[in-house]
Design an enzyme around this catalytic site. Sequence first.
Site, PDB file in Angstrom:
ATOM      1  N   HIS A 158      21.255   9.711 -20.776  1.00 46.64           N
ATOM      2  CA  HIS A 158      21.318   9.515 -22.235  1.00 46.64           C
ATOM      3  C   HIS A 158      21.957   8.140 -22.461  1.00 46.64           C
ATOM      4  O   HIS A 158      23.145   8.032 -22.748  1.00 46.64           O
ATOM      5  CB  HIS A 158      22.161  10.600 -22.897  1.00 46.64           C
ATOM      6  CG  HIS A 158      21.591  11.982 -22.790  1.00 46.64           C
ATOM      7  ND1 HIS A 158      21.511  12.671 -21.607  1.00 46.64           N
ATOM      8  CD2 HIS A 158      21.064  12.804 -23.740  1.00 46.64           C
ATOM      9  CE1 HIS A 158      20.965  13.859 -21.831  1.00 46.64           C
ATOM     10  NE2 HIS A 158      20.682  13.961 -23.111  1.00 46.64           N
ATOM     11  N   SER A 217      27.288   2.402 -21.541  1.00 45.44           N
ATOM     12  CA  SER A 217      27.248   2.739 -20.110  1.00 45.44           C
ATOM     13  C   SER A 217      26.168   1.941 -19.354  1.00 45.44           C
ATOM     14  O   SER A 217      26.408   1.549 -18.204  1.00 45.44           O
ATOM     15  CB  SER A 217      27.074   4.243 -19.913  1.00 45.44           C
ATOM     16  OG  SER A 217      26.013   4.741 -20.711  1.00 45.44           O
ATOM     17  N   GLU A 234      16.351   7.065 -22.349  1.00 47.81           N
ATOM     18  CA  GLU A 234      16.774   7.181 -23.749  1.00 47.81           C
ATOM     19  C   GLU A 234      15.587   7.710 -24.539  1.00 47.81           C
ATOM     20  O   GLU A 234      14.506   7.134 -24.524  1.00 47.81           O
ATOM     21  CB  GLU A 234      17.245   5.809 -24.259  1.00 47.81           C
ATOM     22  CG  GLU A 234      17.474   5.714 -25.747  1.00 47.81           C
ATOM     23  CD  GLU A 234      18.456   6.736 -26.343  1.00 47.81           C
ATOM     24  OE1 GLU A 234      19.568   6.900 -25.826  1.00 47.81           O
ATOM     25  OE2 GLU A 234      18.062   7.390 -27.339  1.00 47.81           O
ATOM     26  N   ASP A 273      25.408  12.158 -20.776  1.00 41.88           N
ATOM     27  CA  ASP A 273      26.240  11.844 -21.943  1.00 41.88           C
ATOM     28  C   ASP A 273      25.463  12.116 -23.227  1.00 41.88           C
ATOM     29  O   ASP A 273      25.189  11.211 -24.009  1.00 41.88           O
ATOM     30  CB  ASP A 273      26.653  10.357 -21.835  1.00 41.88           C
ATOM     31  CG  ASP A 273      27.595   9.929 -22.944  1.00 41.88           C
ATOM     32  OD1 ASP A 273      28.243  10.802 -23.548  1.00 41.88           O
ATOM     33  OD2 ASP A 273      27.673   8.717 -23.196  1.00 41.88           O
TER      34      ASP A 273
HETATM   35  C1  SAM Z   1      26.435   9.507 -26.674  1.00 39.46           C
HETATM   36  S1  SAM Z   1      24.999   8.523 -26.782  1.00 39.46           S
HETATM   37  C2  SAM Z   1      24.936   7.694 -25.250  1.00 39.46           C
HETATM   38  C3  SAM Z   1      25.972   6.659 -25.037  1.00 39.46           C
HETATM   39  C4  SAM Z   1      25.891   5.939 -23.722  1.00 39.46           C
HETATM   40  N1  SAM Z   1      25.752   6.862 -22.587  1.00 39.46           N
HETATM   41  C5  SAM Z   1      27.114   5.095 -23.509  1.00 39.46           C
HETATM   42  O1  SAM Z   1      28.088   5.577 -22.912  1.00 39.46           O
HETATM   43  O2  SAM Z   1      27.122   3.946 -23.925  1.00 39.46           O
HETATM   44  C6  SAM Z   1      23.703   9.697 -26.599  1.00 39.46           C
HETATM   45  C7  SAM Z   1      22.301   9.110 -26.614  1.00 39.46           C
HETATM   46  O3  SAM Z   1      21.383  10.107 -26.160  1.00 39.46           O
HETATM   47  C8  SAM Z   1      20.160   9.942 -26.853  1.00 39.46           C
HETATM   48  N2  SAM Z   1      19.435  11.216 -26.672  1.00 39.46           N
HETATM   49  C9  SAM Z   1      19.509  12.356 -27.406  1.00 39.46           C
HETATM   50  N3  SAM Z   1      18.810  13.338 -26.803  1.00 39.46           N
HETATM   51  C10 SAM Z   1      18.288  12.815 -25.652  1.00 39.46           C
HETATM   52  C11 SAM Z   1      17.526  13.333 -24.574  1.00 39.46           C
HETATM   53  N4  SAM Z   1      17.134  14.621 -24.540  1.00 39.46           N
HETATM   54  N5  SAM Z   1      17.197  12.508 -23.549  1.00 39.46           N
HETATM   55  C12 SAM Z   1      17.600  11.209 -23.543  1.00 39.46           C
HETATM   56  N6  SAM Z   1      18.337  10.658 -24.541  1.00 39.46           N
HETATM   57  C13 SAM Z   1      18.694  11.458 -25.571  1.00 39.46           C
HETATM   58  C14 SAM Z   1      20.570   9.581 -28.246  1.00 39.46           C
HETATM   59  O4  SAM Z   1      19.519   8.903 -28.919  1.00 39.46           O
HETATM   60  C15 SAM Z   1      21.791   8.670 -27.971  1.00 39.46           C
HETATM   61  O5  SAM Z   1      21.407   7.326 -27.902  1.00 39.46           O
END
Ligand code: SAM
Length: 300
Positions: free
Chosen positions: A50, A122, A140, A186
């Site tokens: 994520h 991240s 993403e 995440d």
């Molecule tokens: C908490 S943020 C991630 C932050 C990032 N890991 C960081 O630490 O900088 C969660 C992200 O997951 C994405 N997202 C939501 N559901 C998802 C999925 N099933 N698979 C991949 N990405 C997803 C959202 O669009 C969002 O950008």
Amino acid sequence: LAVLWQHLSVNYRHHFHAGNFADVMKHALLVQLVRGLQRKEGGLLLLDSHAGRGGYDLAAAATGDTLARQPEHPDGIGRLAAAPDLPPPLADYLGLVRAYQDRHRGTRPPADAPALRFYPGSPWLLRLLARPQDRLALCELHPEECEALRVSLGKAPRQSIQEIDGYRALAALLPPPERRALVLLDPPFESPREWADVVAAVGEGLRRFPSGTYVIWYPVSARVLRDAFFEGLAKLPLPPTLVAELVVNPGAIGLQGCGVVILNPPFQFEGEAEAVLRPLVAILGRHPEADAGLRWLAPE
Ligand SMILES: C[S@@+](CC[C@H](N)C(=O)[O-])C[C@H]1O[C@@H](n2cnc3c(N)ncnc32)[C@H](O)[C@@H]1O
């Protein structure tokens, strides 16, 4: 209802939260986890399920699509950047944040720009940490966020960016040919279903690749969901599993703190996590009873 949650989860924007206390805790531990795994020469897959948009302009963090929001970074990376005499693991993390900032602010920042304006997500932290033998796989699901991620990271060798469901990516990418991996999960936790999805994804990951290091971020707010999450995890054939938790504002109505579950942490990581968490209580705490803790969910 399921469709609504799906919609909410896909509409989550990390921008509003970038550089907050939860990012600081998660990213400071992530840096030390990667460093620990890199003590061995062998190449690593660094899988971010994520990923978000890669990096963030903190000057835009208070501006929503339609709402003006209170920025969260002053109580996170803002406090850390202002803290004197950081211990080595936190100085290491802040050094990477500054390296990202130097890359992105250009040669002439506007005079009124905040001292720390650009914050790495991240994906950029992993990119800055990756050695030539390591490989980055970034997932993403949100199309705009994924496009921003592609633009931010550009093309690079040994790096893939995919607009896919990060949970499915685990099944597609594990086990890695390198036979070594750190997997960061995440998710936004906007839907109560997310907790069970994470447990299922980790279960699938362990089935395919039991020796991987899995790192799961989770919010500390609703106790019921968190307890069920740990019960779910405990039913898996867990390898040594460490839980790190930081509560900055106990009793708060919203987010009180956050935690990180680490399956197969590198050798002696518990001591390193302690060296990250203790000073963070003092730096990020907003309540006299702010605290941090470490415990083994499955023994070492
Ligand atoms: C908490 S943020 C991630 C932050 C990032 N890991 C960081 O630490 O900088 C969660 C992200 O997951 C994405 N997202 C939501 N559901 C998802 C999925 N099933 N698979 C991949 N990405 C997803 C959202 O669009 C969002 O950008």
